[in-house]
Design a protein around this motif. Structure first.
Motif, short mmCIF file in Angstrom:
data_model
loop_
_atom_site.label_atom_id
_atom_site.label_comp_id
_atom_site.label_asym_id
_atom_site.label_seq_id
_atom_site.Cartn_x
_atom_site.Cartn_y
_atom_site.Cartn_z
N LEU A 79 0.83 -1.21 0.00
CA LEU A 79 0.00 0.00 0.00
C LEU A 79 0.87 1.26 0.00
O LEU A 79 0.59 2.24 -0.72
N GLY A 80 1.93 1.26 0.80
CA GLY A 80 2.82 2.41 0.87
C GLY A 80 3.53 2.65 -0.45
O GLY A 80 3.67 3.80 -0.91
N SER A 81 4.01 1.57 -1.08
CA SER A 81 4.72 1.74 -2.34
C SER A 81 3.80 2.28 -3.44
O SER A 81 4.26 2.95 -4.37
N ALA A 82 2.52 1.98 -3.35
CA ALA A 82 1.58 2.47 -4.37
C ALA A 82 1.39 3.98 -4.29
O ALA A 82 1.08 4.62 -5.29
N PHE A 83 1.57 4.56 -3.08
CA PHE A 83 1.37 6.01 -2.91
C PHE A 83 2.67 6.80 -2.91
O PHE A 83 2.67 7.99 -2.58
N VAL A 84 3.76 6.16 -3.21
CA VAL A 84 5.04 6.89 -3.26
C VAL A 84 4.96 7.93 -4.39
O VAL A 84 4.52 7.63 -5.50
N GLY A 85 5.39 9.14 -4.09
CA GLY A 85 5.36 10.21 -5.08
C GLY A 85 4.10 11.02 -5.07
O GLY A 85 4.00 12.04 -5.76
N SER A 86 3.11 10.57 -4.27
CA SER A 86 1.87 11.34 -4.18
C SER A 86 2.11 12.61 -3.38
O SER A 86 2.75 12.57 -2.32
N PRO A 87 1.60 13.76 -3.82
CA PRO A 87 1.84 15.02 -3.09
C PRO A 87 1.28 15.00 -1.67
O PRO A 87 1.85 15.60 -0.76
N ASP A 88 0.13 14.34 -1.48
CA ASP A 88 -0.51 14.33 -0.16
C ASP A 88 0.04 13.27 0.78
O ASP A 88 -0.02 13.41 1.99
N HIS A 89 0.54 12.17 0.23
CA HIS A 89 0.96 11.05 1.08
C HIS A 89 2.40 10.62 0.80
O HIS A 89 2.79 9.49 1.11
N GLY A 90 3.19 11.48 0.25
CA GLY A 90 4.53 11.10 -0.16
C GLY A 90 5.43 10.67 0.96
O GLY A 90 6.13 9.66 0.87
N SER A 91 5.45 11.42 2.08
CA SER A 91 6.40 11.12 3.16
C SER A 91 6.09 9.82 3.87
O SER A 91 6.96 8.95 4.02
N TRP A 92 4.87 9.64 4.34
CA TRP A 92 4.53 8.41 5.08
C TRP A 92 4.48 7.20 4.17
O TRP A 92 4.72 6.06 4.60
N ALA A 93 4.19 7.41 2.89
CA ALA A 93 4.15 6.29 1.96
C ALA A 93 5.54 5.68 1.79
O ALA A 93 5.69 4.45 1.74
N VAL A 94 6.56 6.52 1.71
CA VAL A 94 7.93 6.00 1.57
C VAL A 94 8.34 5.24 2.82
O VAL A 94 8.92 4.13 2.75
N VAL A 95 8.06 5.84 3.98
CA VAL A 95 8.43 5.16 5.24
C VAL A 95 7.71 3.83 5.35
O VAL A 95 8.30 2.78 5.71
N LEU A 96 6.42 3.81 5.03
CA LEU A 96 5.65 2.56 5.14
C LEU A 96 6.13 1.52 4.14
O LEU A 96 6.27 0.33 4.47
N GLY A 97 6.41 1.97 2.92
CA GLY A 97 6.83 1.02 1.89
C GLY A 97 8.18 0.40 2.17
O GLY A 97 8.41 -0.77 1.86
N VAL A 98 9.09 1.14 2.78
CA VAL A 98 10.44 0.63 3.03
C VAL A 98 10.51 -0.10 4.38
O VAL A 98 11.00 -1.23 4.47
N VAL A 99 10.04 0.55 5.44
CA VAL A 99 10.17 -0.03 6.78
C VAL A 99 9.30 -1.27 6.94
O VAL A 99 9.74 -2.28 7.51
N ALA A 100 8.07 -1.23 6.45
CA ALA A 100 7.20 -2.40 6.57
C ALA A 100 7.77 -3.59 5.81
O ALA A 100 7.69 -4.75 6.28
#
Length: 425
Positions: free
Chosen positions: A312-333
């Motif tokens: 889910l996090g990797s799908a929102f990477v680069g999104s203006p609204d969810h960019g920061s938490w998406a990267v953290v979720l995609g990598v750390v999870a």
């Protein structure tokens, strides 16, 4: 029919003569004694024939005689029944085949565990790396960042599906089940060989061995679909791979009737050992099994949840609204999912649970075996007491003196006994 005739005293010297009458088939004999013995009278000799004499001795009673007078063959059943021997050998061949089947399938499922663990961890770590790269590339935008993001999402979803299946079937636990089955079938193979070697097996032995084979097949099934054991049961019970304990056939080792090696002291010793096994050994392994099951459940749920969140996090990477938490979720999870997966399947927590469950079953079998002997009132139907005591001592890894000391200490102790019955595991 032969007839014996005795004549009076004839001549001055003793002599005898005989001749054979062909027409009547009679052997006639004459006995002469000296004249000086005329004062001695001979009693009347019986003139019954040979057949009548045999009838008087009951030799013609074929039901009582072990010899058939017509065919000159023995009617007793002292030798082994060839059909029973053939059936035991057929069971022996089937058991040997099952040993190889469980051994091969156990190796296969152990390979599943290693290959799936390596594949899923590779997918997860590769997806986490691609998520991080896509986050840095998303600053400039463009097709490369979108491709990396899509690839990482697909890899996370694939890892989630594979991990869910792996956690469901628990390959390490399956491999342990097959190892246990191979060992128990080898044990059964040796038991059948012992029965044949001791001689004179019965149909009861054939029936008992068949029941043991079917009980093992039920306890450790080979197929997965529809027959696989529950990997996350609601209650932790000892593994059961033996049929119901039934009344034994009367068969002493020496053929003598009596106490069959049992006495009051031995019975009390067995009762005390049953108490130690029930309170210490079996209870301890069930407690450890419950802990291993809870840990395995937690890890089995955590792994797919983490890879799903990472997808889910990797799908929102680069999104203006969810960019920061998406990267953290995609990598750390993703990184945490690899750790959890390695801990669960690399350390083979499912195998540990099955080992504890199997050990508890071992002590349950010992407990039932001792109780079935004690509740049997007919001593001849019990297993020989001295032999049974030696078997119990060997299974617990103790000498006979150590076994008796354990029974004595458990019977005298007022508080909870600290010593376990088994010294093997």
């Amino acid at each position: 029919m032969a007839t014996l005739q005795a004549s009076g005293i004839m001549g001055s010297s003793s002599s005898s003569s005989s001749y054979y009458d062909r027409r009547e088939g009679i052997i006639r004999a004459t006995l002469n004694v000296p004249r000086r013995m005329t004062d001695i009278s001979l009693p009347g000799l019986r003139t019954k024939g040979i057949v009548e004499e045999l009838e008087l001795h009951n030799f013609t009673d074929r039901k009582l005689s072990p010899i058939d007078v017509n065919t000159f063959k023995r009617n007793d059943n002292s030798g082994p029944d060839p059909l029973v021997i053939a059936k035991l050998y057929a069971i022996l061949e089937a058991v040997a085949d099952r040993v190889e089947m469980h051994k091969n399938i156990g190796e296969q499922r152990n390979n599943w565990n290693s290959l799936l663990l390596t594949s899923i961890n590779t997918l997860t770590l590769a997806a986490a790396t691609m998520t991080g790269i896509s986050a840095t590339s998303a600053i400039g935008g463009g097709a490369p960042a979108a491709a990396l993001k899509l690839s990482s999402t697909v890899m996370y979803l694939s890892a989630t599906g594979m991990l869910s299946i792996m956690n469901k079937i628990q390959p390490s636990q399956l491999a342990e089940e097959q190892r246990n089955a191979a060992r128990l079938f080898k044990q059964l193979h040796n038991q059948i060989e012992t029965i044949i070697a001791m001689g004179n097996p019965t149909t009861n032995d054939v029936k008992e061995m068949m029941e043991k084979v079917l009980a093992l097949d039920k306890a450790y099934p080979l197929p997965l679909l529809g027959a696989m054991l529950e990997k996350f049961p609601a209650n932790v019970d000892p593994a059961v791979w033996w049929p119901e304990q039934r009344r034994r056939q009367a068969r002493g080792l020496d053929g003598k009737k009596g106490w069959n090696g049992w006495n009051g002291k031995l019975e009390e010793e067995m009762r005390e050992i049953i108490g130690v096994i029930r309170k210490k050994d079996k209870a301890d392994y069930l407690r450890l099994g419950r802990k291993a099951l809870k840990l395995n459940k937690f890890l089995a749920i955590s792994g797919p949840v983490l890879t799903g969140l990472a997808a889910l996090g990797s799908a929102f990477v680069g999104s203006p609204d969810h960019g920061s938490w998406a990267v953290v979720l995609g990598v750390v999870a993703g990184a945490l999912a690899s750790v959890v997966n390695t801990f669960e399947h690399g350390w083979q927590v499912g195998m540990v649970f099955e080992m504890y469950r199997s050990n508890a079953g071992f002590f349950k079998l010992m407990e039932e075996s001792m109780e079935s002997n004690l509740v049997e009132n007919d001593m001849e139907r019990r297993e020989n007491g001295e032999l049974f005591e030696m078997k119990v001592a060997l299974k617990l890894g103790r000498s006979l003196s150590q076994l008796r000391d354990l029974a004595a200490s458990s019977g005298k102790a007022e508080e909870e006994i600290e010593e376990f019955a088994s010294k093997l595991f």
